[in-house]
Motif scaffolding. Structure first.
Motif, PDB file in Angstrom:
ATOM      1  N   ASP A  45       0.806  -1.227   0.000  1.00 37.69           N
ATOM      2  CA  ASP A  45       0.000   0.000   0.000  1.00 37.69           C
ATOM      3  C   ASP A  45       0.841   1.280   0.000  1.00 37.69           C
ATOM      4  O   ASP A  45       0.804   2.085   0.935  1.00 37.69           O
ATOM      5  CB  ASP A  45      -0.960   0.017   1.195  1.00 37.69           C
ATOM      6  N   VAL A  69      -1.167  -4.854  -2.772  1.00 42.61           N
ATOM      7  CA  VAL A  69      -2.263  -3.914  -2.525  1.00 42.61           C
ATOM      8  C   VAL A  69      -3.337  -4.604  -1.700  1.00 42.61           C
ATOM      9  O   VAL A  69      -3.850  -5.659  -2.096  1.00 42.61           O
ATOM     10  CB  VAL A  69      -2.851  -3.402  -3.856  1.00 42.61           C
ATOM     11  N   HIS A  76      -4.371   4.322   0.227  1.00 35.43           N
ATOM     12  CA  HIS A  76      -3.540   3.121   0.167  1.00 35.43           C
ATOM     13  C   HIS A  76      -2.803   2.972  -1.170  1.00 35.43           C
ATOM     14  O   HIS A  76      -1.735   2.353  -1.199  1.00 35.43           O
ATOM     15  CB  HIS A  76      -4.391   1.870   0.417  1.00 35.43           C
TER      16      HIS A  76
END
Length: 237
Positions: A45, A69, A76
């Motif tokens: 992130d 992710v 993020h």
């Protein structure tokens, strides 16, 4: 045996993106995960100040080989939020071309939020394992906050939980793509992890930055409901 795991928890506004008012307010955690022998590393992130994150890796003599992710929200991965343009994936990929690992159900959301190309993204399924050097990272699909939210079980005993699970509370389910019933199922899945699994959340919303799953399970109100019906009554609205 020498522990090969490289693991750093970095707080936005303090450890990187210092003096950035949005980063300071949002108190995001970004994580660096790698193998200290091969020097391979991934970042979880990346947002706000990607050059700062790359500088930390360089100072530690680690080589970025990918991005993980948890979900698509701009704090993020970068994108527009609160009228601000937050740096993230596009800026990182402009500096170094590495694969961005997302859950398949989150791919289009990430693409639309950040503007990165579909070819930059590698879609994954639940329980895929990504090896960073010799360090295994197990990808757990945990929908609820978003359709393709995922958590990362690092080296068997560290859970990078994104916005699915905080030490106190869990991610909201009233944003686009949120689903209270899916969140309940995801939390039940995470609650089944061993007691000594250490939970590392996506935001610093608690007194401590991490805690064992046994502590989180016993003290976090989101684990009190014993049925989906109880969950909906307390948290489904």
């Amino acid at each position: 045996m020498v522990n090969r795991l490289y693991f750093r928890q970095l707080l936005s506004g303090r450890d990187y993106a210092v003096n950035d008012p949005v980063a300071t307010q949002m108190v995001n955690f970004t994580y660096l995960i790698g193998d200290q022998e091969t020097r391979d590393a991934v970042v979880v992130d990346p947002a706000y100040a990607v050059d700062d994150l790359l500088s930390v890796l360089a100072a530690d003599e680690m080589r970025l080989t990918g991005v993980l992710v948890t979900h698509h929200h701009p704090d993020h991965v970068g994108g527009e939020m609160f009228g601000f343009a937050l740096p993230g994936l596009p800026e990182l990929l402009a500096r170094t071309q590495v694969p961005v690992h997302v859950h398949r159900d989150e791919s289009e959301w990430v693409r639309r939020t950040t503007g990165v190309s579909a070819t930059d993204l590698v879609g994954h399924d639940h329980d895929d394992v990504l090896d960073v050097g010799a360090v295994p990272v197990r990808l757990l699909h945990t929908p609820g906050h978003t359709p393709g939210s995922q958590c990362f079980l690092v080296d068997g005993d560290r859970l990078v939980a994104g916005d699915t699970l905080f030490l106190e509370g869990c991610g909201r389910t009233d944003f686009p793509g949120g689903d209270p019933d899916a969140m309940y199922a995801s939390l039940r899945q995470l609650a089944a992890l061993p007691d000594d699994t250490v939970v590392y959340p996506g935001h610093f919303y608690s007194a401590q930055p991490s805690a064992p799953m046994s502590t989180v399970r016993s003290g976090n109100a989101v684990f009190r409901p014993r049925s989906a019906e109880q969950w909906r009554a307390f948290f489904g609205g």
